[in-house]
Write an enzyme that holds these catalytic residues in place. Structure first.
Site, short mmCIF file in Angstrom:
data_model
loop_
_atom_site.label_atom_id
_atom_site.label_comp_id
_atom_site.label_asym_id
_atom_site.label_seq_id
_atom_site.Cartn_x
_atom_site.Cartn_y
_atom_site.Cartn_z
N GLY A 74 38.53 32.64 35.70
CA GLY A 74 39.15 33.02 34.54
C GLY A 74 40.17 31.80 33.89
O GLY A 74 39.99 31.65 32.61
N SER A 75 40.62 31.19 34.51
CA SER A 75 41.38 29.58 34.06
C SER A 75 40.42 28.88 33.17
O SER A 75 40.90 28.54 32.06
CB SER A 75 42.06 29.14 35.16
OG SER A 75 43.10 29.82 35.83
N ASN A 155 49.24 40.51 33.99
CA ASN A 155 49.02 40.44 35.42
C ASN A 155 50.36 40.77 36.25
O ASN A 155 50.11 41.09 37.33
CB ASN A 155 48.40 38.95 35.84
CG ASN A 155 49.40 37.89 35.28
OD1 ASN A 155 49.72 37.98 34.08
ND2 ASN A 155 49.66 37.05 36.09
N GLN A 183 42.58 40.83 34.20
CA GLN A 183 43.24 41.99 34.83
C GLN A 183 42.71 43.45 34.42
O GLN A 183 42.69 44.35 35.26
CB GLN A 183 44.71 42.25 34.92
CG GLN A 183 45.58 40.83 35.39
CD GLN A 183 45.49 40.88 36.92
OE1 GLN A 183 45.25 42.02 37.69
NE2 GLN A 183 45.51 39.78 37.62
N ALA A 204 35.76 37.07 38.89
CA ALA A 204 35.06 38.05 39.60
C ALA A 204 36.05 38.39 40.89
O ALA A 204 36.04 39.61 41.37
CB ALA A 204 33.76 37.37 40.18
N HIS A 205 36.88 37.41 41.45
CA HIS A 205 37.61 38.00 42.56
C HIS A 205 38.64 38.99 42.43
O HIS A 205 39.25 39.44 43.29
CB HIS A 205 38.04 36.64 43.15
CG HIS A 205 39.36 36.16 42.40
ND1 HIS A 205 40.51 36.20 43.03
CD2 HIS A 205 39.50 35.31 41.41
CE1 HIS A 205 41.56 35.47 42.30
NE2 HIS A 205 40.89 35.04 41.40
N THR A 241 24.53 22.94 38.10
CA THR A 241 23.49 23.73 38.62
C THR A 241 24.45 24.90 39.05
O THR A 241 25.47 24.85 39.33
CB THR A 241 23.00 23.06 40.13
OG1 THR A 241 22.20 22.00 39.67
CG2 THR A 241 22.08 24.23 40.90
N CYS A 328 61.57 31.66 43.86
CA CYS A 328 61.23 31.15 45.23
C CYS A 328 59.84 31.21 45.59
O CYS A 328 59.21 30.62 46.34
CB CYS A 328 62.14 31.63 46.39
SG CYS A 328 63.57 31.19 46.44
#
Lengths: 394, 145
Positions: A74-75, A155, A183, A204-205, A241, A328
């Site tokens: 996505g990035s 997100n 998302q 995809a993930h 490739t 944090c």
């Protein structure tokens, strides 16, 4: 308290690869090692697998296969879409880009980089429900606007933006429209033609596919500069490739996600609503983001007097994987830009908890989270001087 | 972001020592602020110059809770003089290290001890300035990194 159970509730961060996806990928990591650019059968088989995946991604979006470019995720798709359009239109004197303040960093930092190059960026505000106003987009468009980039669904807080309306507006004003749909894909219906989306990023993930692969949809007729110069892969625009197994995995993941969307989304919404309704009775907490215009699997709640990282570590000790907008957990000292954008005070933003569900989440998982979370909040509040202050001021 | 905390940090976070309030405390110090996401409050009971009991309450991340817990262990039973020698570096070492982004939590723990001692002197009508020195601010929160 119930016996410890492992509950993965951070599906907006990443998802577990599904068996169907994994099984489809394995042959391309073993015997299907041919290079799709090679002429012999072993290469041809790989090329056909990539082609099939391209058709699958296109079908899921209502696009044509040649409008789909595979990327590393996505990035990369966000970077390529925004920088590509910006650089193309800069030659025509259009150096203005419109986006929103609460985009993913892949969009925000790309826009920041362009700003340093001399582009002008308008960051649209969002309201306290986490929604971009179409009217604001309308008012921001200028003669020199090259691109509008507004995420499909946020997100962190899961709010779903008025994409069709922005698409129609941009089409009418002849400005290109990009949406980061990382998302949204697999969770919401998408039709790039009907919604007049010019460019769309996906990964995809997030949909039970593998990491390291995504896609950019770029409407036919829009010329993007090459991302990687080299061989003729991806129409010569992104050389190298192909990640054949990953691409095959993306094709299967997106097909599975989209073909059963209404049933899956309905089940997720029911789980999500039960979780929200079960947590909101906790004293001094609030749901972040619009309750209705929301991803089916997103829960984001702030608990006053509690700090997010210690909340996550304690939940982890109970087997629950979740996320927070606290400073944090971001590795910086500022709380989430998304939570600040919807008007949360920093001290409340620090105490946010995101639980993101998926097809792997069960009713029992929700029961377990509801049995654990209130006690964890109570324990942390009992040792929190901030909570002591909050209740004494009440 | 994964923090890669040491086992010692996780131990003190999961089972914090000396957590709670001290009803008969004669020195209470509070440092940090809610906006930055961490507040430490330390209660000490001083008897004949010795810290005989100590408790803490912390709003903050895992490192903030662990450093508070470790700091209370390190000053319990010590003379005020020794307690004031506690440095954030010693707390970090006792915890077998902290991620760089979390070092400010150990600074806060050191400051909490000093703030509690300062309060003890104030209650006695003694100016804590010359003894405790500057307690300092939370420099980590300047948001200018």
């Amino acid at each position: 308290m119930a016996e410890t159970r492992f509950v993965y509730a951070d599906n907006a961060a990443t998802t577990k690869i599904s068996d169907a996806v994994f099984d489809a990928m394995v042959p391309w990591l073993k015997e299907g090692y041919g290079n799709p650019s090679s002429i012999y059968r072993k290469g041809d088989e790989a090329a056909r697998a990539v082609l099939k995946a391209r058709e699958q991604v296109a079908a899921a979006l209502g696009a044509e296969p040649r409008e789909i470019y595979f990327t590393s995720g996505g990035s990369e798709a966000d970077n390529w879409a925004i920088k590509g359009v910006a650089h193309t239109f800069a030659k025509k004197g259009k150096k203005h880009i419109i986006t929103s303040v609460f985009e993913h960093h892949a969009v925000l930092h790309t826009c920041d980089a362009l700003r340093k190059e001399g582009f002008e960026i308008t960051y649209l505000p969002v309201d306290d429900m986490g929604l971009v106003s179409v009217e604001d987009v309308k008012n921001a468009i200028r003669e020199d606007t090259a691109l509008v980039s507004v995420m499909y669904a946020n997100n962190e807080i899961g709010t779903v933006q008025p994409i069709s309306e922005i698409g129609a507006l941009c089409h009418e004003r002849k400005v290109l429209f990009h949406t980061d749909a990382v998302q949204a894909v697999g969770n919401l219906p998408i039709d790039v033609k009907a919604q007049q989306i010019d460019l769309l990023s996906l990964s995809a993930h997030k949909i039970h596919g593998p990491k390291g692969v995504g896609a950019l949809y770029c409407r036919r007729g829009i010329l993007l500069p090459n991302l990687i110069d080299g061989g003729g892969q991806e129409g010569g625009h992104r050389a190298g490739t192909e990640n054949v197994a990953g691409i095959v995995g993306l094709g299967v993941a997106i097909t599975k996600a989209m073909e059963t969307l209404p049933e899956r989304a309905a089940r997720l919404r029911a789980l999500r609503d039960r979780l929200i309704d079960g947590l909101l009775p906790i004293e001094r907490c609030r749901l972040n983001g619009d309750r209705e215009k929301r991803l089916p699997g997103n829960v984001n709640i702030s608990f006053e007097g509690v700090e997010g990282e210690s909340l996550l570590l304690t939940l982890d000790a109970h087997g629950i994987c979740a996320s927070s907008g606290s400073a944090c957990t971001s590795g910086s000292l500022d709380p989430s830009h998304v939570l600040l954008a919807i008007g949360l005070p920093a001290e409340v933003a620090h105490g946010s908890l995101r639980l993101s569900l998926s097809d792997d989440t069960s009713e029992e998982d929700v029961d377990y989270m509801l049995s654990v979370i209130p006690g964890v909040i109570e324990k942390l509040r009992a040792m929190s001087p901030l909570w002591e202050r909050i209740i004494s001021e009440k | 972001m994964a923090m890669l905390y040491s086992d010692k940090v996780m131990d003190h976070f999961t089972n914090p020592r000396n957590v709670g309030e001290l009803a008969d405390a004669n020195g209470i110090g509070e440092v940090g602020n809610a906006k930055c996401g961490d507040i430490m409050k330390m209660y000490i009971k001083v008897d004949k110059g010795v810290i005989t009991d100590v408790k803490f309450k912390t709003f903050g991340c895992g490192a903030a809770i662990a450093t508070s817990s470790m700091a209370t262990e390190m000053i319990k039973g010590k003379t005020i003089e020794d307690a004031l020698k506690l440095t954030n570096k010693a707390v970090v070492e006792a915890l077998e290290g902290l991620p760089p982004v979390k070092i400010h939590c150990s600074v806060l723990a050191e400051q909490a001890v000093r703030a509690a001692v300062a309060d003890y002197y104030k209650r006695l009508g003694i100016d804590p300035g010359p003894i405790v020195g500057e307690i300092g601010d939370c420099h980590a929160c300047s948001h200018d990194e």
